[in-house]
Design a protein around this motif. Sequence first.
Motif, mmCIF file in Angstrom:
data_model
loop_
_atom_site.group_PDB
_atom_site.id
_atom_site.type_symbol
_atom_site.label_atom_id
_atom_site.label_comp_id
_atom_site.label_asym_id
_atom_site.label_seq_id
_atom_site.Cartn_x
_atom_site.Cartn_y
_atom_site.Cartn_z
ATOM 1 N N THR A 1 -26.398 -59.449 65.280
ATOM 2 C CA THR A 1 -26.834 -58.008 65.578
ATOM 3 C C THR A 1 -28.382 -57.778 65.706
ATOM 4 O O THR A 1 -29.073 -58.676 65.170
ATOM 5 C CB THR A 1 -26.112 -57.229 64.679
ATOM 6 N N VAL A 2 -28.612 -56.619 66.093
ATOM 7 C CA VAL A 2 -30.231 -56.469 66.115
ATOM 8 C C VAL A 2 -30.604 -56.354 64.637
ATOM 9 O O VAL A 2 -31.773 -56.846 64.477
ATOM 10 C CB VAL A 2 -30.236 -54.630 66.885
ATOM 11 N N ASP A 3 -29.707 -55.827 63.934
ATOM 12 C CA ASP A 3 -30.188 -55.629 62.516
ATOM 13 C C ASP A 3 -30.506 -57.160 61.660
ATOM 14 O O ASP A 3 -31.460 -57.473 61.198
ATOM 15 C CB ASP A 3 -29.117 -55.250 61.602
ATOM 16 N N ASP A 4 -29.520 -58.045 62.208
ATOM 17 C CA ASP A 4 -29.556 -59.364 61.795
ATOM 18 C C ASP A 4 -31.069 -60.015 62.226
ATOM 19 O O ASP A 4 -31.718 -60.593 61.698
ATOM 20 C CB ASP A 4 -28.359 -60.169 62.231
ATOM 21 N N VAL A 5 -31.179 -59.829 63.330
ATOM 22 C CA VAL A 5 -32.212 -60.547 64.147
ATOM 23 C C VAL A 5 -33.615 -59.989 63.325
ATOM 24 O O VAL A 5 -34.604 -60.870 63.094
ATOM 25 C CB VAL A 5 -32.233 -60.185 65.599
ATOM 26 N N ASN A 6 -33.748 -58.540 63.253
ATOM 27 C CA ASN A 6 -34.960 -58.131 62.560
ATOM 28 C C ASN A 6 -35.023 -58.602 61.036
ATOM 29 O O ASN A 6 -36.064 -58.661 60.839
ATOM 30 C CB ASN A 6 -34.713 -56.550 62.701
ATOM 31 N N GLY B 1 -34.648 -58.839 73.823
ATOM 32 C CA GLY B 1 -33.421 -57.959 73.609
ATOM 33 C C GLY B 1 -32.307 -58.850 73.094
ATOM 34 O O GLY B 1 -31.853 -59.934 73.549
ATOM 35 N N VAL B 2 -31.842 -58.366 71.852
ATOM 36 C CA VAL B 2 -30.611 -58.995 71.586
ATOM 37 C C VAL B 2 -29.357 -59.018 72.339
ATOM 38 O O VAL B 2 -28.677 -59.835 72.577
ATOM 39 C CB VAL B 2 -30.234 -58.589 70.224
ATOM 40 N N GLU B 3 -29.364 -57.945 73.156
ATOM 41 C CA GLU B 3 -28.005 -57.620 73.869
ATOM 42 C C GLU B 3 -28.139 -58.489 75.012
ATOM 43 O O GLU B 3 -27.266 -59.444 75.572
ATOM 44 C CB GLU B 3 -28.247 -56.262 74.487
ATOM 45 N N GLU C 1 -26.677 -65.348 53.574
ATOM 46 C CA GLU C 1 -25.606 -64.475 53.581
ATOM 47 C C GLU C 1 -25.444 -63.589 55.015
ATOM 48 O O GLU C 1 -24.514 -63.586 55.726
ATOM 49 C CB GLU C 1 -25.847 -63.127 52.543
ATOM 50 N N ILE C 2 -26.649 -63.425 55.446
ATOM 51 C CA ILE C 2 -26.863 -62.784 56.822
ATOM 52 C C ILE C 2 -26.198 -63.707 57.978
ATOM 53 O O ILE C 2 -25.248 -63.295 58.659
ATOM 54 C CB ILE C 2 -28.227 -62.684 57.166
ATOM 55 N N LEU C 3 -26.493 -65.086 57.755
ATOM 56 C CA LEU C 3 -26.075 -66.187 58.627
ATOM 57 C C LEU C 3 -24.479 -66.314 58.723
ATOM 58 O O LEU C 3 -23.886 -66.408 59.704
ATOM 59 C CB LEU C 3 -26.841 -67.261 58.577
ATOM 60 N N LEU C 4 -24.122 -66.473 57.563
ATOM 61 C CA LEU C 4 -22.559 -66.746 57.274
ATOM 62 C C LEU C 4 -21.885 -65.365 57.889
ATOM 63 O O LEU C 4 -20.864 -65.886 58.607
ATOM 64 C CB LEU C 4 -22.379 -66.810 55.853
ATOM 65 N N ASP C 5 -22.512 -64.366 57.493
ATOM 66 C CA ASP C 5 -21.534 -63.035 58.038
ATOM 67 C C ASP C 5 -21.718 -63.209 59.641
ATOM 68 O O ASP C 5 -20.590 -62.850 60.201
ATOM 69 C CB ASP C 5 -22.319 -61.782 57.769
ATOM 70 N N ALA C 6 -22.913 -63.344 60.258
ATOM 71 C CA ALA C 6 -22.957 -63.329 61.631
ATOM 72 C C ALA C 6 -22.256 -64.421 62.320
ATOM 73 O O ALA C 6 -21.864 -64.155 63.298
ATOM 74 C CB ALA C 6 -24.525 -63.495 61.933
#
Lengths: 159, 698
Positions: free
Chosen positions: B37-42, B81-83, B25-30
């Motif tokens: 996003t930072v949240d995704d990576v975490n 850093g995700v950024e 789910e996370i990956l599809l959204d991303a």
Amino acid sequence: MSTEVSVSAINQELDTLNMSNELSQKYLLFISDGLDFGVKASYIIEIITNHHITPLPLLPSYIKGIINLRGQIIPIIDIRSKMGKMEGEHTNYSCIIVLDINSVMVGIYVDTVSLVADIDESKISPPSPHNKQELVNGMVSMADGKTLFLIDCEKLVEN
Amino acid sequence: MDNEMDSLLETYLFETNSLMNHLDEILLDAEKSKRLTVDDVNEIFRIMHTIKGASAMMEFNSLMTSAHRLEDLFFLIRDRGVEVFDEKCDEQLHHEIFDLLFEIIDFMRSEIEKVENGEALTENIDKYQEKINSYVNKIKVAFGEEAPQQENTAAAPSAPSAEQAFSFPDASPYFLKIKFDEGIGMENLRAFMVINTLQEEGLDFKFYPEDVESNPDTCEAIIHDGLILSFAEKNTAEKASSIVQNMGNISSFEMMIQEAPPVENKSEIHASDSASAPVPEKKPASQGSEVSRSAAPAPHNPPQKQSLISVNLTKLDNLMAIVGEIVITEAMVTASPDIQGIKLDNFTKSARQLRKLTDELQDIAMGIRMLPIAGVFSKMNRIVRDMSQKLGKDVDLTIIGEETEVDKAILDGIGDPIMHIVRNSMDHGIEETVEERIAAGKSAKGHITLAAEHTGSEVVISVEDDGQGVNTEKVLQKAARNGLLTKPESEYSKQEILNLLMMPGFSTNSEVTEYSGRGVGMDVVKKNVEKVGGIVTITSEEGRGMKTTLKIPLTMAIVDGMEISVGESIFTIPIMNIRQSFKVSADEIIQDANRGEIVKRMDEFYPVFRLHELYQIPTEVTNIEDGILMWVETADKSYCLFVDELLGEQQVVVKPLPSYLNSFDVKSAGIAGCTILGNGNISIILDVLNLYQMAQAY
């Protein structure tokens, strides 16, 4: 650590249990069509009488139907017709022996039950070659001179 | 012991599978938003970490290593850093990471499947490791770092170097690091209990984190770094370790000595309970990465605490069975013939209360088995994504009503049919090229809508696409070629033609593609849906698209039934199959030459089957005027059953027939199961569809 100890203890216990079992086993004796049969007591859940059997359509005649045993649905096999004999009259002695054979529950419908006997397993002889009864897997001569046929329960639920 | 392993494995599979789904789910959204996003990576990092740990405990090396590599990758991204990742990496790299992740996830899924089937796991996973490593190198280049040198430490942190990174909280020479069973919850309180026990023993020590008792947030730290105890004396430390050894819920603990050159695991003893599966060598490495992680503190989302427990399904089935019993017994007691005609005020009052409570109990018990359909639906996201890429079709999937709840047994039964329909829509429904769509006056992007909703006692699931629709001409020709037609072509109505699609042996696409047309078609969909008591209908407008609708009863466990009798036997016909019941006079029955008796209702002729004849039940009611006709229908079959008597409507709890009888093919004799009536008698539940087929063969 501790589990290892307990497992081996249980195994030891089982071994001794097996040894005593080798000598004698309890069997329930019942009569069907004038012959004496025995079924290993360890399979037996209970014996019930006068239970209403609901017939099921389109099944072999030896399946008398199903019963509701405290909410469990259990199929009933008529031991007479399973052995290729005429179905007997329902009498006051007719009863159902409920068996749990490797967690398959079945009831067998018999003429009457007689007693529980200790049977020395070493005295069991294989069924005679003339025996066409595939449900029987052993014979024992009883003290009173009668011959007892032992039912092969696993065969009973095999299809 | 075996049981313990089994339940451990079960928990492992359950957890890992849900984590993988979450990951999807996370990956599809991303991927949709084209950035992590930072949240995704975490979150991904956390998931990989959990899977790695659990797999290590179960000794599933391929899973552990894959998870570990991905964890490394995300550690790198998070660390830099995700950024920075967003900034420095071009589109290509962003795109690649999703493909890479999906590929690894698929591999991990296939490995999990192997675990489920008890097959041996893949031993050589160099291919995947290589891929991750080369990607890691690429982004390192993008970050402007020296790739090869870095790789060693990032991709495979070796045990000693990691251990050195462990920061001792004070100057004591002896430390004890205690880790609790993964996912056990309330780690801070458990830690406090350990501390308490040790203090009661009169041992002198310090502990970190220091505020375990009052601060629930320390859970996180304890999960990651363990509970650290520091001792000044060697013998106190040893005494403590012997006490800790005998405490429950501790997955591992180790003693560490400060100033001893490379810190060695003096003793790594695994607590005796569930953790008796040996933890492989990998453990130090994983600890290493944890420690270095805590050294560079990153904002970490607190894990969403859900008040969920996982329960073995058989337990729920048993509960359901007992509740069914209670409902029946309650009826037996309150309607007991012994108390009929006696005025019992208090009894009636209590009986009413009892009924209310049993009804409530039944609702709750049934509710437990209900799960949202979201689990099935979200898998379709992935299928649409993969097929879009492979087939080069740009398709959007819209999901409506994913919170709709369905019985677990039904949910399991409809996953495959829905997937099949979606694949069909992707493969055959949506036009091959964008030009075709534009020429047809549609938007360039294809649309598939997946919807679910409740309508009273049913759940309606529909899959709709705006593709090319069904060409009825072609269908009819194909059916004729396959010899499926039973009457002249001109007599087929549109609906009948669409129904042909669901006939066995019909597949519109003659080519076998990767996704559909593997010799199975809509007939399998239909069969599967019927298995859970549902029906499938197809509607289509050529050039506008196609809509497949599944109507499925909410639960199979309880059915509204009509009790009927034939001779001594009692049968239950599900109300949803009954259209009407009526009496006929003898002259309304027409003897058809080849079909037997038929009766005319509403300008149509329907066959009449006598249940006592079909089932060979002796009965006195053989004259058609004495009994009653039940007009029943299911899917596209409609016919009348002749029975003795109508007994009345009743809600019944469906019980399967004993497994012993399965070998006698009772199902195809039209028996769906049985139920226990209020008086303890058994009523046989009829399956209207199978009964029809049996009657045809009769």
